[in-house]
Write an enzyme that holds these catalytic residues in place. Structure first.
Site, PDB file in Angstrom:
ATOM      1  N   HIS A 185       0.871  -1.205   0.000  1.00  0.00           N
ATOM      2  CA  HIS A 185       0.000   0.000   0.000  1.00  0.00           C
ATOM      3  C   HIS A 185       0.890   1.232   0.000  1.00  0.00           C
ATOM      4  CE1 HIS A 185      -3.876   2.087   1.439  1.00  0.00           C
ATOM      5  NE2 HIS A 185      -2.992   3.039   1.178  1.00  0.00           N
ATOM      6  N   HIS A 232       1.473   5.351  -1.701  1.00  0.00           N
ATOM      7  CA  HIS A 232       1.092   6.511  -2.524  1.00  0.00           C
ATOM      8  C   HIS A 232       2.374   7.146  -3.047  1.00  0.00           C
ATOM      9  CE1 HIS A 232      -3.112   6.630  -1.016  1.00  0.00           C
ATOM     10  NE2 HIS A 232      -2.559   6.093   0.057  1.00  0.00           N
ATOM     11  N   LEU A 233       2.566   7.059  -4.347  1.00  0.00           N
ATOM     12  CA  LEU A 233       3.785   7.643  -4.927  1.00  0.00           C
ATOM     13  C   LEU A 233       3.525   8.993  -5.581  1.00  0.00           C
ATOM     14  CD1 LEU A 233       5.553   4.527  -6.512  1.00  0.00           C
ATOM     15  CD2 LEU A 233       6.108   5.699  -4.370  1.00  0.00           C
ATOM     16  N   ARG A 234       2.225   9.337  -5.743  1.00  0.00           N
ATOM     17  CA  ARG A 234       1.877  10.603  -6.418  1.00  0.00           C
ATOM     18  C   ARG A 234       2.442  10.628  -7.835  1.00  0.00           C
ATOM     19  NH1 ARG A 234      -1.476  10.738  -2.137  1.00  0.00           N
ATOM     20  NH2 ARG A 234      -0.661  11.810  -0.319  1.00  0.00           N
ATOM     21  N   ASN A 270      -5.152   7.168  -6.257  1.00  0.00           N
ATOM     22  CA  ASN A 270      -5.890   8.410  -5.969  1.00  0.00           C
ATOM     23  C   ASN A 270      -5.130   9.647  -6.427  1.00  0.00           C
ATOM     24  OD1 ASN A 270      -4.025   7.964  -3.877  1.00  0.00           O
ATOM     25  ND2 ASN A 270      -5.249   9.051  -2.366  1.00  0.00           N
ATOM     26  N   LYS A 278      -9.079  -0.514  -6.018  1.00  0.00           N
ATOM     27  CA  LYS A 278      -9.195   0.163  -4.727  1.00  0.00           C
ATOM     28  C   LYS A 278     -10.587   0.749  -4.555  1.00  0.00           C
ATOM     29  CE  LYS A 278      -7.793   1.974  -0.849  1.00  0.00           C
ATOM     30  NZ  LYS A 278      -6.782   2.970  -0.541  1.00  0.00           N
ATOM     31  N   HIS A 304     -10.648   0.976   1.605  1.00  0.00           N
ATOM     32  CA  HIS A 304     -10.488   2.004   2.631  1.00  0.00           C
ATOM     33  C   HIS A 304     -11.742   1.902   3.500  1.00  0.00           C
ATOM     34  CE1 HIS A 304      -8.994   5.953   4.217  1.00  0.00           C
ATOM     35  NE2 HIS A 304     -10.223   5.894   4.716  1.00  0.00           N
ATOM     36  N   HIS A 311      -4.787  -0.507   5.877  1.00  0.00           N
ATOM     37  CA  HIS A 311      -4.442   0.251   7.084  1.00  0.00           C
ATOM     38  C   HIS A 311      -5.433   0.043   8.219  1.00  0.00           C
ATOM     39  CE1 HIS A 311      -7.173   2.858   4.910  1.00  0.00           C
ATOM     40  NE2 HIS A 311      -6.247   3.274   4.083  1.00  0.00           N
ATOM     41  N   ASP A 365       1.192   2.658   3.653  1.00  0.00           N
ATOM     42  CA  ASP A 365       0.341   3.833   3.423  1.00  0.00           C
ATOM     43  C   ASP A 365       1.170   5.108   3.461  1.00  0.00           C
ATOM     44  OD1 ASP A 365      -1.927   5.196   2.745  1.00  0.00           O
ATOM     45  OD2 ASP A 365      -2.762   5.235   4.768  1.00  0.00           O
TER      46      ASP A 365
END
Ligand code: DOR
Ligand code: ZN
Length: 361
Positions: A29, A31-33, A57, A115, A152, A190, A263
């Site tokens: 999990h 988030h690399l943007r 996202n 997701k 989520h 998470h 996360d």
């Protein structure tokens, strides 16, 4: 020699120089943007993990096979020289997602999972799902093709206390979903409560949970300790101490339904130290140091590899990685913040002395 000094010396003599070598772990999990933020944060995740489940996202969210393939290419291009980090892509589910698009992306090897954000539950989740039962055709198709849904798990009902939103989601949305789709593989992302962990255990043949480093070391009081701490604000928000202790027990138990999901969720300092603070903790640069410290404190170092490198791969039906990583009980310090554009991203547990270090060859 004083008595204290003697005790210190005895303790120092007794403590073996500990190190632990495990198969290379994965982050299930992350988030690399995108853009400059991707370039700034990817090296940290790539230094710690062989593979990562990439959260979709972005703005706009990654909802098509083409967008996911293009994002994967950008991540591959942003890897530091010599890195073999493998991004595993996910589809952002919306009210409009088509079962055929899901199946196509999965068949083409682009999507590993999808997701599910309840609409508005967190950062860039406003295009998420407003009516989970209406998602049944998509989830049925995923059940059929063996594609996991990553959830989520927080209620978006503004009437519900923020510390109860995970519990409310589990009761009102997750348990009915599990009953409607008995063959669907589900990851509760998470996890933050003891009750969520028990629900996962009860469905462990096809359900699992990721556990973040930060939820293992902070509780809800930490967010307010000594003043409001914006860099400890994430969603789901950290809960009471009894939940943190339950998370530590689950992570270090060796149970196959629990595995790493950091996360890691970078936001610029200017977005955190703001009138309205964005949710997210950038834990990617200190993730393994934190996890291994927790396993050490819980006397469970012998189960660290299971949690870090084996359970997740087994759940996703992938082989564990070849190669190893070594951590040692040697104090070190990771930078306090990483520069991005004109601002920076504050590193969770950055700038402080950590008892464990990654051995770089
Ligand atoms: O704290 C969070 N930040 N929780 C999420 O679910 C999303 C994430 C983000 O993207 O910043
Ligand atoms: Zn996340």
């Amino acid at each position: 020699m004083s008595l204290d000094a003697m005790f210190d010396k005895a303790a120092a003599n007794a403590a073996p120089v500990a190190s632990i070598t495990i198969r290379r772990p994965d982050d299930w999990h992350v988030h690399l943007r995108d853009g400059t933020m991707l370039n700034a944060v990817l090296p940290f995740t790539a230094a710690q993990f062989a593979r990562g489940i990439i959260m979709p996202n972005l703005v706009p969210p990654v909802t098509t096979v083409e967008a996911a393939a293009a994002y994967r290419d950008r991540i591959l291009a942003a890897r530091p020289q010599g890195s073999d980090f493998q991004p595993l892509m996910t589809c952002y589910l919306t009210d409009m997602t088509s079962p055929d698009e899901i199946e196509r992306g999965h068949a083409e090897g682009v999507w590993v999972a999808a997701k599910l954000y309840p609409a508005g539950a967190t950062t860039n989740a406003h295009h998420g799902v407003t009516n989970i039962p209406a998602l049944a055709p998509v989830l049925e198709r995923m059940e059929k093709i063996g594609m996991p849904v990553l959830i989520h798990g927080e209620s978006t009902d503004p009437e519900i206390d923020i510390f109860d939103r995970e519990a409310a989601f589990m009761e009102h949305s997750l348990l009915p979903l599990l009953a409607r789709h008995p063959g669907l593989k589900v990851v509760i992302e998470h996890a933050t409560t003891a009750e969520t962990l028990d629900i996962v255990r009860a469905h462990a043949t096809r359900a699992a949970a990721t556990i973040t480093p930060h939820h293992l070391v902070i509780n809800r009081t930490s967010i307010f300790q000594g003043g409001l701490q914006p860099h400890l604000y994430c969603l789901p928000v950290a809960k009471r101490e009894r939940h943190r202790l339950a998370l530590r027990k689950a992570a270090t138990s060796g149970e196959s339904c629990f595995f790493i999901g950091t996360d890691t969720a970078p936001h610029l300092r200017t977005r955190k130290e703001a009138e309205c603070c964005s949710a997210g903790i950038f834990g990617g640069a200190t993730a393994l140091q934190t996890y291994v410290q927790v396993f050490d404190e819980e006397n469970a170092l012998d189960r660290f590899e299971t949690f870090a490198s084996l359970n997740g791969a087994r759940f996703y039906g992938m082989a564990p990685n070849s190669g190893t990583i070594t951590l040692e009980r040697r104090e070190s310090r990771v930078m306090a913040a990483v520069g991005v554009d004109d601002s920076e991203v504050v590193v969770f547990r950055g700038g402080v002395t950590l008892p464990w270090s990654i051995v770089t060859s």
